[in-house]
Motif scaffolding. Structure first.
Motif, short mmCIF file in Angstrom:
data_model
loop_
_atom_site.label_atom_id
_atom_site.label_comp_id
_atom_site.label_asym_id
_atom_site.label_seq_id
_atom_site.Cartn_x
_atom_site.Cartn_y
_atom_site.Cartn_z
N PHE A 758 -6.91 34.50 1.06
CA PHE A 758 -7.16 35.38 2.23
C PHE A 758 -7.67 36.66 1.92
CE2 PHE A 758 -3.39 32.45 2.78
CZ PHE A 758 -3.60 31.81 4.00
N GLY A 759 -8.03 37.02 0.95
CA GLY A 759 -8.65 38.20 0.43
C GLY A 759 -7.43 39.39 0.34
N ARG A 760 -7.77 40.69 0.54
CA ARG A 760 -6.97 41.82 0.33
C ARG A 760 -7.01 42.12 1.82
NH1 ARG A 760 -7.03 47.59 -1.05
NH2 ARG A 760 -5.32 47.94 -2.43
N ILE A 761 -5.79 42.57 2.23
CA ILE A 761 -5.73 43.27 3.68
C ILE A 761 -5.03 44.87 3.12
CG2 ILE A 761 -4.13 43.51 5.47
CD1 ILE A 761 -3.12 40.58 5.00
N ASN A 762 -6.31 45.55 3.35
CA ASN A 762 -6.22 47.04 2.79
C ASN A 762 -5.13 47.81 3.40
OD1 ASN A 762 -8.85 46.53 1.14
ND2 ASN A 762 -9.91 46.87 2.79
N SER A 763 -4.91 47.47 4.58
CA SER A 763 -3.76 48.27 5.29
C SER A 763 -2.64 48.36 4.63
CB SER A 763 -3.90 47.96 6.75
OG SER A 763 -3.24 46.67 6.80
N ILE A 764 -2.33 47.07 3.86
CA ILE A 764 -0.96 47.16 3.24
C ILE A 764 -1.34 46.80 1.68
CG2 ILE A 764 0.43 46.25 5.19
CD1 ILE A 764 0.10 43.03 3.91
N ARG A 765 -2.52 47.12 1.16
CA ARG A 765 -2.96 46.90 -0.04
C ARG A 765 -2.31 45.56 -0.81
NH1 ARG A 765 -0.52 52.95 -1.19
NH2 ARG A 765 -2.48 54.17 -0.39
N THR A 766 -2.51 44.61 -0.06
CA THR A 766 -1.95 43.27 -0.52
C THR A 766 -2.84 42.11 -0.33
OG1 THR A 766 0.40 44.19 -0.08
CG2 THR A 766 0.15 41.83 -0.24
N SER A 767 -3.08 41.28 -1.40
CA SER A 767 -3.91 40.07 -1.13
C SER A 767 -2.76 38.87 -1.08
CB SER A 767 -4.86 40.03 -2.26
OG SER A 767 -4.32 40.08 -3.56
N PHE A 768 -3.23 37.94 -0.53
CA PHE A 768 -2.64 36.69 -0.63
C PHE A 768 -3.18 35.54 -1.07
CE2 PHE A 768 -0.82 39.40 2.38
CZ PHE A 768 0.71 39.29 2.32
N THR A 769 -2.88 34.62 -1.83
CA THR A 769 -3.47 33.33 -2.37
C THR A 769 -2.55 32.33 -2.24
OG1 THR A 769 -2.82 33.75 -4.56
CG2 THR A 769 -5.22 34.45 -3.83
N LEU A 770 -3.02 31.06 -1.82
CA LEU A 770 -2.29 29.88 -1.60
C LEU A 770 -2.81 28.73 -2.50
CD1 LEU A 770 0.35 28.27 -0.56
CD2 LEU A 770 -0.90 27.93 1.37
N ASN A 771 -2.57 27.95 -3.39
CA ASN A 771 -2.94 26.91 -3.83
C ASN A 771 -1.76 25.73 -4.04
OD1 ASN A 771 -1.57 27.00 -6.50
ND2 ASN A 771 -3.25 28.25 -7.20
N GLY A 772 -2.18 24.54 -4.30
CA GLY A 772 -1.29 23.56 -4.28
C GLY A 772 -2.14 22.25 -4.46
N ALA A 773 -1.06 21.24 -4.61
CA ALA A 773 -1.79 19.79 -4.96
C ALA A 773 -0.72 19.01 -4.74
CB ALA A 773 -2.31 19.69 -6.40
N TYR A 774 -1.31 17.77 -3.95
CA TYR A 774 -0.47 16.47 -3.64
C TYR A 774 -1.02 15.50 -5.15
CZ TYR A 774 0.56 11.51 -2.82
OH TYR A 774 0.93 10.62 -2.74
N MET A 775 -0.33 15.23 -6.06
CA MET A 775 -0.71 14.61 -7.04
C MET A 775 -0.09 12.92 -7.23
SD MET A 775 -0.69 17.38 -9.92
CE MET A 775 -1.02 16.47 -11.15
N SER A 776 -0.83 11.81 -7.40
CA SER A 776 -0.26 10.65 -7.54
C SER A 776 -0.76 9.85 -8.67
CB SER A 776 -0.45 9.97 -6.10
OG SER A 776 -0.29 8.35 -6.37
N ASN A 777 0.21 9.58 -9.59
CA ASN A 777 -0.28 8.86 -10.79
C ASN A 777 0.17 7.42 -10.90
OD1 ASN A 777 -0.57 12.14 -11.65
ND2 ASN A 777 -2.18 10.83 -12.82
N LEU A 778 -0.63 6.49 -11.42
CA LEU A 778 -0.17 5.20 -11.73
C LEU A 778 -0.54 4.63 -13.27
CD1 LEU A 778 1.01 2.33 -10.89
CD2 LEU A 778 -1.18 1.84 -9.84
N PHE A 779 0.46 4.56 -14.03
CA PHE A 779 0.20 4.13 -15.37
C PHE A 779 0.96 2.67 -15.56
CE2 PHE A 779 1.63 8.50 -14.98
CZ PHE A 779 0.61 9.01 -15.14
N TYR A 780 -0.20 1.59 -16.41
CA TYR A 780 0.42 0.67 -16.78
C TYR A 780 -0.28 0.07 -18.04
CZ TYR A 780 -3.23 -1.47 -13.69
OH TYR A 780 -4.21 -1.64 -13.13
N GLU A 781 0.43 -0.57 -18.65
CA GLU A 781 -0.34 -1.41 -19.76
C GLU A 781 -1.01 -2.72 -19.38
OE1 GLU A 781 0.72 -3.03 -24.42
OE2 GLU A 781 2.25 -1.74 -23.16
N ASN A 782 -2.16 -2.83 -19.50
CA ASN A 782 -2.92 -3.80 -18.74
C ASN A 782 -3.14 -5.38 -19.56
OD1 ASN A 782 -5.21 -3.25 -20.29
ND2 ASN A 782 -5.71 -1.68 -19.13
#
Length: 964
Positions: A758-782
């Motif tokens: 979100f960048g820095r909001i100078n009036s409150i001297r604060t920057s906000f960042t949000l990250n995340g992920a949905y992860m799905s893994n499938l493993f097997y012996e073929n």
């Protein structure tokens, strides 16, 4: 068909490049100027700063007066960057219609900037999905090793710093977990396929052989999943504990489809750039409940035109549990890096020497005198690296880059303990089918006067009787040698509204091990619990080196198809030849289109094949040894001691699988959308990756061997050897197995990654960042799986054959991390609050035909493969030998295996604080799980089990003194 496609693809690429090179008219303008930095007295020039126009790979370095010169810059709007150690990079767009003079003033990179970046920054549109982590972010986080940086990536989970166990890099995976299944194999394969590239050269774990007898899986054996003594596993990636971050300037993690110049990888690449240039002396001390760490770094200016010398040293000590102080880890690293520019800034080079020392120790527990178990692993070595760039700027020929490195790692691992209930017969025979005794030089005969033994009387081949209890130890000595070289040429220019970067090059690498290998006293050998299996010493210096040659070509095109809009295309191909083995062809493409002006909205996508060659351990695995005791009177008190006899038949098998082994390949694809609006940046990426032939050690039809087990008894009759003649008492069929390298891992990963700044909001001297992920893994012996009930040598059980993919392991997780960074530039204060929410986390197994075998290996018919019929089995008479042999191949299954482990949402709150005092002292503090939230989860899969979630309250402090 594949061959035809490869040839066509390469020809088209070569034709396109050739056409562009011949069609282009080399012309351009000159940009010159001076790079300054602010001081208390005004401004001063910055020498050895790198000034470049990345789009056309034009570059150069400033001289002692801060002057730079860029020639042959095409007309139009171009991006210009300036980089220098300790300063905020300059990244701007300029309009070139004539020769220009541009001066820049760089800002010191510290915690007094208006906007301090302490998070991972997403890559710009048109490039592979990647994140860059700056020096400031590392300082704010108080990182102890490269592993600590991974929590900044989308989907990364915050964890407490810990150096007690080996840590490897995993990209788009769930983290460290070990077990005897496809899931652990997939995780090891992910880290093995993650390239750690430091200063242009990869750090390799390919020659690591620190495990005892990879062919056998037993109580003290290893399938390669766990290394002896707590070091890094041989079949996984680099141990990140050995890479201190205090000498690092920046790290880039490529999660998407990397450039074709990066080879020998399947998951992604981590690009590490060391500090090079002038830097004041910084002395650091950091501590937390696990780690004490001290480091010092200094960048010296050696004199006019003499270059710079960066010196760094680091020491860390880790004890995870104070009550177990006998378990600890130590690390010491040192680095010398010399950097300079020659030829009026046209040749820039860095040459470095790294020293690495790591020691895992678990001394015998003073409270456990029954076993006196102790183990450890010590690594000591170095890396010599030189890399550089020649800025040519002749027509389209812009630059020539090179990197050469050589590393040596001396590893020593050991394991020791008192073995109880260990009485048995042990043989040192290595020849398959050899029948030997504890009486060298004496053949043993049957009642017909025919020799039973077939040895030559070699005194090095003997049989001994192990006592019921003994103190045993084995050592593994590895001396790993890794050599790498790479050269690449960059061509760039404009044709109409299109600009082009063309990259062509080649690299060569070789990995080998010159160590003494597995060493132990034959009178006190390693003990294991598997019937008949045994160990033998092995010298690694007898194993050939594994060498690989790669060539690559790539086009990077930018087309200005409308005002403020561009199309970016990166298309490349790579060919790798592993000597005395096989080759791999790896095409890759990334495409991005600006839908709205000035990157306000960009659509992008990519597809590629990434290939990883097998390691030394996979190409040259240990042999499998089986010892069958045919006769034993060693404990018979009625027999005179000089007449006591032990006779053993040894079976030995080569476990190499080179003909069937393939080069592992990961097929990666992704699609994303980016948006740049003012100071805000938004990115969403969906990805799908599939690997069908990951490496693992597994069983196959060929690794089950039918053996005849003969038991003799004394006839009491004399024989030519002076020992009583023996007579055959009984013979049994036995199916023994060993592990061999295979491509039996299937790993399918898919998900969505989010980055929002979100960048820095100078009036409150604060920057906000949000990250995340949905992860799905499938493993097997073929491949097919095998089963029979644990048995002894005389039980004569069949071995059941079950369908491949009969059990698939699923994992899903959705996690987001919100970071609010508040800073007050005037006083150098930065505070980051982190709220990480794991919204969903679950794991389960799905099953195919896992209860009814499709066939079996017949123990009564020399292991012949036969079809299984349940109706035929039901016709057998219970209690008969055939019924028992067939019953042993049927698994017992339980309904709870279908249960899903689904955990509720989880909140974790952390804080990081950094404060600068004047210009010579910085203090940083962090607290993980600051509100001590410990929700308890009751397992659904295993009722009655419960565990506490979230890491313990954990805090750390770092003091940095800066002496100018």
């Amino acid at each position: 068909m594949k061959k035809s496609f490869r040839t066509t693809y390469a020809c088209i690429l070569a034709a396109v490049m050739g056409h562009m090179l011949s069609a282009a008219e080399p012309s351009g303008f000159t940009i010159r100027g001076i790079i300054y930095h602010k001081t208390d007295k005004g401004v001063e020039p910055v020498d050895m700063a790198v000034v470049s126009v990345p789009e056309f790979t034009i570059g150069g370095s400033t001289n002692l007066q801060g002057e730079y010169l860029l020639q042959n810059v095409p007309s139009g709007k171009v991006r210009l960057t300036v980089h220098s150690l300790g300063y905020v990079p300059v990244d701007t767009t300029i309009s070139v219609t004539a020769d220009r003079t541009l001066n820049f003033v760089m800002k010191a990179d510290n915690f007094r900037l208006d906007e301090v970046v302490v998070t991972a920054k997403a890559s710009k549109a048109g490039q592979s999905t990647a994140s860059t982590i700056s020096r400031t972010a590392m300082d704010h986080m108080q990182t102890s090793s490269l592993a600590d940086l991974m929590q900044l990536l989308p989907g990364g989970v915050v964890s407490n710093p810990n150096l007690s166990s080996a840590s490897t890099m995993n990209i788009r995976a769930f983290g460290n977990y070990y077990g005897d299944n496809a899931e652990s194999g997939a995780l090891n394969m992910n880290s093995l396929g993650t390239a750690i590239i430091m200063d242009g050269s990869p750090i390799s774990n390919n020659a690591n052989m620190q495990s005892i007898n990879s062919a056998i899986n037993g109580s003290l054996m290893s399938k390669g999943d766990v290394a002896v003594g707590g070091g890094v596993p041989p079949n996984s990636g680099v141990d990140l504990r050995q890479i201190s971050t205090d000498n690092i300037e920046s790290v880039e993690v490529i999660r998407g489809i990397p450039s074709a110049e990066y080879g020998d990888l399947t998951a992604g690449a981590v690009i590490v750039n060391s500090k090079a240039g002038k830097e004041p002396l910084s002395i650091r001390f950091k501590t937390n409940p696990n780690v004490y760490q001290f480091s010092a770094n200094k960048g010296l200016v050696l004199g006019e035109k003499a270059g710079n010398l960066n010196i760094g040293a680091d020491y860390a000590y880790n004890v995870t549990k104070p009550t177990e102080a006998y378990k600890y880890y130590q690390r010491a690293t040192g680095k010398l890096l010399y950097s300079n520019v020659w030829l009026d800034g046209k040749w820039r080079s860095n040459t470095s020497l790294d020293f690495i020392y790591g020691r895992n120790t678990m001394e015998p527990n003073p409270d456990n005198k029954m076993t006196r178990r102790g183990e450890g692993a010590r690594d000591i070595g170095g890396i010599l690296n030189t890399n550089g760039t020649f800025y040519i700027d002749k027509g389209w020929f812009r630059s020539l880059k090179y990197a050469i490195s050589g590393s040596y790692m001396d590893r020593h691992s050991y394991y020791e303990q008192i073995y109880n209930d260990a009485m048995g017969v042990y043989s040192l025979a290595e020849q398959d089918g050899l029948i030997a005794t504890n009486r060298p030089g004496n053949n043993i005969y049957d009642t017909e006067g025919r020799p039973i033994t077939n040895w030559t009387g070699n005194k090095d081949t003997f049989v001994t009787m192990l006592p019921d209890s003994y103190f045993g130890r084995y050592d593994i000595y590895g001396k790993e040698v890794n050599v790498f070289s790479k050269v690449s040429a960059q061509f760039a220019g404009k044709i109409g509204k299109t600009s082009h970067q063309i990259l062509v090059g080649a690299d060569f690498k070789t990995d080998g091990n010159l160590g003494d290998g597995q060493v132990f006293d034959p009178m006190t050998p390693p003990h294991n619990s598997i019937v008949a299996v045994s160990n033998r010493p092995r010298k690694y210096k007898d194993i050939p080196f594994v060498s690989q040659l790669g060539v690559f070509a790539e086009e990077n095109l930018a087309w200005s198809f409308a005002p403020g809009r561009k199309l970016y295309l990166q298309a490349g191909v790579r060919f790798d030849q592993i000597f005395d083995f096989k080759h791999a062809f790896s095409p890759r493409i990334n495409l991005a289109v600006n839908i709205l002006k000035d990157q306000a909205l960009t659509l992008r996508g990519g597809w590629g094949i990434l290939s990883k060659a097998p390691t030394v351990g996979y190409l040259y695995p240990d042999r499998a040894y089986f010892d069958f005791v045919n006769f034993n009177s060693m404990t018979d008190q009625t027999v005179p001691e000089d007449k006591r006899l032990a006779m053993v038949t040894t079976r030995a098998f080569d476990t190499e699988n080179r003909d069937r082994l393939e080069i592992a390949k990961n097929y990666k694809s992704e699609i994303g959308i980016d948006s740049q609006l003012g100071g805000m940046f938004f990115s969403v990426t969906g990805y799908y990756e599939k690997m069908n032939n990951g490496y693992m050690l597994s069983y196959s039809y060929d690794t089950w061997q039918w053996m005849q087990y003969d038991i003799y008894r004394s006839s009491g009759l004399p024989s030519p050897s002076g020992f009583p003649a023996l007579t055959l008492a009984n013979s049994y069929g036995y199916l023994a197995s060993y592990l061999a390298p295979s491509n039996n891992i299937t790993d399918i990963s898919k998900g969505v990654e989010l980055s929002l700044d979100f960048g820095r909001i100078n009036s409150i001297r604060t920057s906000f960042t949000l990250n995340g992920a949905y992860m799905s893994n499938l493993f097997y012996e073929n491949g097919p799986t095998f089963y029979n009930r644990d048995s002894g040598l005389t039980d004569q059980f069949h071995v059941g054959i079950y369908e491949g993919e009969s059990e698939k392991l699923h994992r899903e997780r959705l996690v987001t991390t919100l970071r609010a960074t508040h800073n007050i530039p005037r006083i150098g204060l930065v505070i980051t609050l982190t709220a990480q929410v794991t919204w969903m986390e679950k794991e389960w197994s799905s099953f195919g035909n896992d209860s009814i075998p499709i066939g079996y290996l017949d123990v009564f018919d020399h292991g012949a493969r036969k079809a299984f019929s349940m109706s035929d089995f039901e016709k057998l008479t219970p209690g008969t030998q055939e019924y028992k042999a067939m019953e042993a191949i049927l698994k017992t299954t339980y309904d709870y295996r279908y249960r899903v482990e689904r955990r509720p949402p989880l909140l974790l709150m952390n804080i990081n604080v950094t404060k600068e005092f004047k210009k010579n002292l910085r203090v940083s503090f962090f607290a993980n799980n600051m509100f001590m939230s410990y929700p308890v989860y009751k397992s659904r899969v295993n009722p009655g089990e419960q565990y506490r979630r979230n890491p313990n309250l954990f805090f750390g402090l770092e003091l940095v003194a800066i002496i100018k």
